[in-house]
Design a protein around this motif. Structure first.
Motif, short mmCIF file in Angstrom:
data_model
loop_
_atom_site.label_atom_id
_atom_site.label_comp_id
_atom_site.label_asym_id
_atom_site.label_seq_id
_atom_site.Cartn_x
_atom_site.Cartn_y
_atom_site.Cartn_z
N ASN A 134 48.33 37.97 41.01
CA ASN A 134 47.09 37.21 40.72
C ASN A 134 45.92 37.60 41.63
O ASN A 134 45.22 36.76 42.18
CB ASN A 134 47.39 35.71 40.85
N LYS A 135 45.69 38.91 41.77
CA LYS A 135 44.61 39.41 42.64
C LYS A 135 43.30 39.41 41.86
O LYS A 135 42.87 40.44 41.33
CB LYS A 135 44.94 40.82 43.14
N ILE A 136 42.68 38.24 41.78
CA ILE A 136 41.50 38.07 40.92
C ILE A 136 40.30 38.84 41.43
O ILE A 136 39.55 39.44 40.65
CB ILE A 136 41.19 36.56 40.75
N ASP A 137 40.12 38.89 42.76
CA ASP A 137 38.95 39.60 43.31
C ASP A 137 39.01 41.10 43.00
O ASP A 137 38.00 41.72 42.66
CB ASP A 137 38.85 39.38 44.83
N GLN A 138 40.23 41.68 43.14
CA GLN A 138 40.37 43.11 42.83
C GLN A 138 40.17 43.38 41.34
O GLN A 138 39.57 44.37 40.95
CB GLN A 138 41.75 43.61 43.29
N ALA A 139 40.67 42.45 40.51
CA ALA A 139 40.49 42.58 39.06
C ALA A 139 39.00 42.50 38.71
O ALA A 139 38.50 43.28 37.89
CB ALA A 139 41.27 41.49 38.33
N ARG A 140 38.30 41.56 39.36
CA ARG A 140 36.86 41.40 39.10
C ARG A 140 36.11 42.68 39.52
O ARG A 140 35.22 43.15 38.82
CB ARG A 140 36.33 40.19 39.87
N ASP B 291 29.14 45.70 31.35
CA ASP B 291 27.69 45.72 31.58
C ASP B 291 27.14 44.48 32.28
O ASP B 291 26.21 44.56 33.05
CB ASP B 291 26.97 45.91 30.23
N THR B 292 27.71 43.31 31.99
CA THR B 292 27.12 42.09 32.55
C THR B 292 28.19 41.27 33.27
O THR B 292 29.39 41.40 33.00
CB THR B 292 26.51 41.21 31.44
N GLU B 293 27.74 40.40 34.17
CA GLU B 293 28.66 39.51 34.89
C GLU B 293 29.37 38.57 33.93
O GLU B 293 30.54 38.23 34.10
CB GLU B 293 27.88 38.70 35.93
N GLU B 294 28.62 38.14 32.88
CA GLU B 294 29.21 37.22 31.89
C GLU B 294 30.43 37.87 31.23
O GLU B 294 31.47 37.23 31.05
CB GLU B 294 28.18 36.84 30.81
N GLU B 295 30.26 39.16 30.86
CA GLU B 295 31.38 39.89 30.23
C GLU B 295 32.58 39.95 31.16
O GLU B 295 33.72 39.76 30.73
CB GLU B 295 30.95 41.33 29.90
N GLU C 13 33.39 37.92 33.70
CA GLU C 13 34.03 36.61 33.89
C GLU C 13 34.78 36.16 32.63
O GLU C 13 35.87 35.60 32.70
CB GLU C 13 32.98 35.55 34.29
N GLN C 14 34.19 36.44 31.46
CA GLN C 14 34.83 36.06 30.19
C GLN C 14 36.16 36.81 30.03
O GLN C 14 37.18 36.21 29.68
CB GLN C 14 33.88 36.40 29.02
N GLU C 15 36.13 38.11 30.33
CA GLU C 15 37.36 38.91 30.16
C GLU C 15 38.42 38.51 31.19
O GLU C 15 39.60 38.44 30.87
CB GLU C 15 37.04 40.41 30.29
N LEU C 16 37.98 38.22 32.42
CA LEU C 16 38.92 37.76 33.45
C LEU C 16 39.62 36.48 33.01
O LEU C 16 40.84 36.35 33.14
CB LEU C 16 38.16 37.46 34.75
N LEU C 17 38.84 35.56 32.45
CA LEU C 17 39.41 34.29 31.99
C LEU C 17 40.41 34.53 30.86
O LEU C 17 41.51 33.96 30.86
CB LEU C 17 38.27 33.36 31.52
N GLU C 18 40.05 35.40 29.92
CA GLU C 18 40.95 35.70 28.79
C GLU C 18 42.25 36.31 29.27
O GLU C 18 43.33 35.97 28.78
CB GLU C 18 40.25 36.65 27.80
#
Length: 509
Positions: free
Chosen positions: A212-218, A226-230, A232-237
């Motif tokens: 669950n290494k979220i920071d590395q995944a981000r 291209d965008t931060e929204e993309e 965060e959305q993909e991370l959540l999915e």
């Protein structure tokens, strides 16, 4: 903003092409043994191996690749990471290339061992590569990028056949290096991949799955979205899909036989991947020299046709870049199957219904017609059953089993190839070009199979693909799991306060 977008998209292409280069290893190797068999120096160096020994050398590679893909590829890609999987594969190919090139005279056992180790290395690299591409490429260009995966197979063949063609022209001056040169050039691409691997990010899905290494995944996702929204959305999915898989199905490979939807996908993927090799392409690739010897007498002419075939293979695969995401996977597989079937019928008819010359070869117009028809065959094969089978296989499995499933499905190609290659030379000797009628029938059957059983996966996100196969939407279900966990966590935090809601009460709401 436009400049930023194009730079990130370009970087996405770059990292995907580094991963796709694993396929150059496969393409080169599929052609290298075909090439060295034509060298009299190789035959003498290996103490004139008989047909059984040559068959064993082919089998050693296949057994290595099946073992690597079925048993090592998935665990390497899952436990060590997609990048490490590709790296291990490249290192094994480099070691085995030296073993083959510097095999002592008459020591065919070492050459055979080298072939087996190359197979293992490729089994591991060819599992990690497509998963990495599938996990980092955005859905709208995933098909285009996976097209290059198949095209790089043709690039490998292209390099090998042209080096071999050059060596056949200078046999006298090269001596035993006329075959060693062809073998040692196999170092080129794995060394290049190892140099480039540190420049590409890890897989965000792997980071979250392993610890669950979220920071590395981000950080990895932000390099290619291209965008931060993309991001965060993909991370959540990804998190929702993984949580659901752990809770409801199984976090490990047992889901492949426990989950009905995954069992169905695995069955379809095994048939498609085996189908790729029984279209006739596998036999053309391994025995093109033997096939063309029935039509032409000059070995240099045959070497040139093989080299040109590989060159056109690259061009024809590129067709998939602009059609795979426009027309979809299913359409391409059906049209490809019908087109290949028709080519096989016509090629059989042309060869079997025309007279042979006194030397056993065909007249020049007939020879040119046959070469044209076999080139037309790869025109249909490359963008469809060549590229699209890999695309489809790499995108249909859920995260928890993707590495293992792609490894197993892709190695079905080697299983099918081994079976067909065992009997095809005998079939060709006994029946001549009538053998191609069998491939025509197989291709029509494959087109019908796709029409009735294969769903379209064009531009569907990897996390939501499960619903196509009658499974639950892992993202939507994961959302509920995460929400429930959050509720339980809040309850635990509040339970020390007076009048807090208990865990049992939350569960009963």
């Amino acid at each position: 903003m436009g400049v930023l977008m194009s730079r990130k998209r370009a970087f996405n292409w770059y990292i995907s092409l580094v991963a796709a280069s694993c396929m150059v290893l496969y393409g080169y190797d599929a052609s290298v043994f075909n090439s060295v068999q034509g060298s009299k120096n190789w035959v003498a160096w290996m103490n004139k191996p008989n047909a059984n020994t040559i068959g064993s050398i082919n089998t050693a590679y296949t057994v290595g690749a099946i073992f690597g893909g079925f048993f090592l590829g998935g665990p390497c890609a899952d436990f060590l990471g997609r990048k490490i999987g590709m790296g291990i594969g490249c290192v094994l190919v480099i070691i085995a290339t030296f073993m083959q090139t510097f095999t002592p005279r008459h020591n065919i056992a070492l050459f055979l061992a080298g072939r087996c180790i190359i197979g293992i290395g490729q089994g591991i690299a060819l599992t990690a590569g497509p998963i990495y591409i599938g996990e980092l490429a955005p859905p709208e260009i995933r098909g285009k990028i996976m097209t290059f995966w198949q095209m790089f197979y043709s690039v490998g063949s292209f390099i090998c056949f042209w080096i071999n063609f050059g060596c056949t022209k200078h046999t006298a001056s090269l001596g035993e290096w006329d075959w060693k040169m062809v073998v040692i050039f196999q170092l080129l691409v794995p060394v290049l991949i190892l140099i480039l691997l540190p420049t590409i990010p890890g897989s965000p899905r792997w980071y979250i799955q392993r610890g669950n290494k979220i920071d590395q995944a981000r950080a990895a996702l932000s390099k290619v979205r291209d965008t931060e929204e993309e991001v965060e959305q993909e991370l959540l999915e990804i998190r929702e899909a993984i949580e659901y898989e752990k809770e409801a199905i199984s976090g490990n490979y047992s889901a492949l036989w426990k989950d009905k939807s995954l069992r169905k996908r695995m069955g379809l993927a095994l048939i498609l991947n085996a189908g790729q090799q029984i279209t006739g392409q596998g036999s053309l690739n391994s025995y093109s020299t033997k096939i063309y010897q029935k039509v032409f007498t000059s070995s240099s002419q045959i070497a040139l046709i093989n080299a040109l075939n590989a060159t056109f293979g690259i061009i024809f695969t590129l067709n998939a870049v602009w059609i795979v995401d426009r027309f979809g996977r299913k359409f391409l597989l059906i049209v490809g199957g019908i087109g290949m079937g028709l080519c096989m019928i016509v090629v059989s008819a042309v060869e079997t219904e025309t007279p042979s010359l006194a030397n056993g070869a065909k007249s020049e117009p007939v020879g040119i017609s046959i070469v044209f028809l076999l080139f037309l065959f790869i025109f249909f094969y490359k963008p469809s059953w060549g590229a699209t089978v890999w695309i489809w296989t790499s995108e249909i499995f859920s995260m928890n089993v993707r590495a293992q499933a792609v490894g197993m499905a892709s190695q079905t190609q080697n299983v099918a190839n081994a079976i067909v290659q065992q009997f095809f030379p005998i079939f060709l000797d006994n029946e001549g070009f009538f053998a191609f009628y069998m491939f025509a029938g197989i291709n029509f059957l494959l087109a019908a199979f796709v029409f009735f059983f294969i769903p379209e996966t064009k531009q569907v996100s990897l996390e939501e693909i499960d619903t196509l196969f009658g499974g639950a939407n892992h993202v939507a279900q994961g959302e509920e799991v995460l929400a429930h966990q959050k509720g339980v966590q809040m309850t635990h935090e509040g339970s020390e306060k007076p009048g807090a809601v208990t865990v049992e009460n939350v569960g009963s709401k």
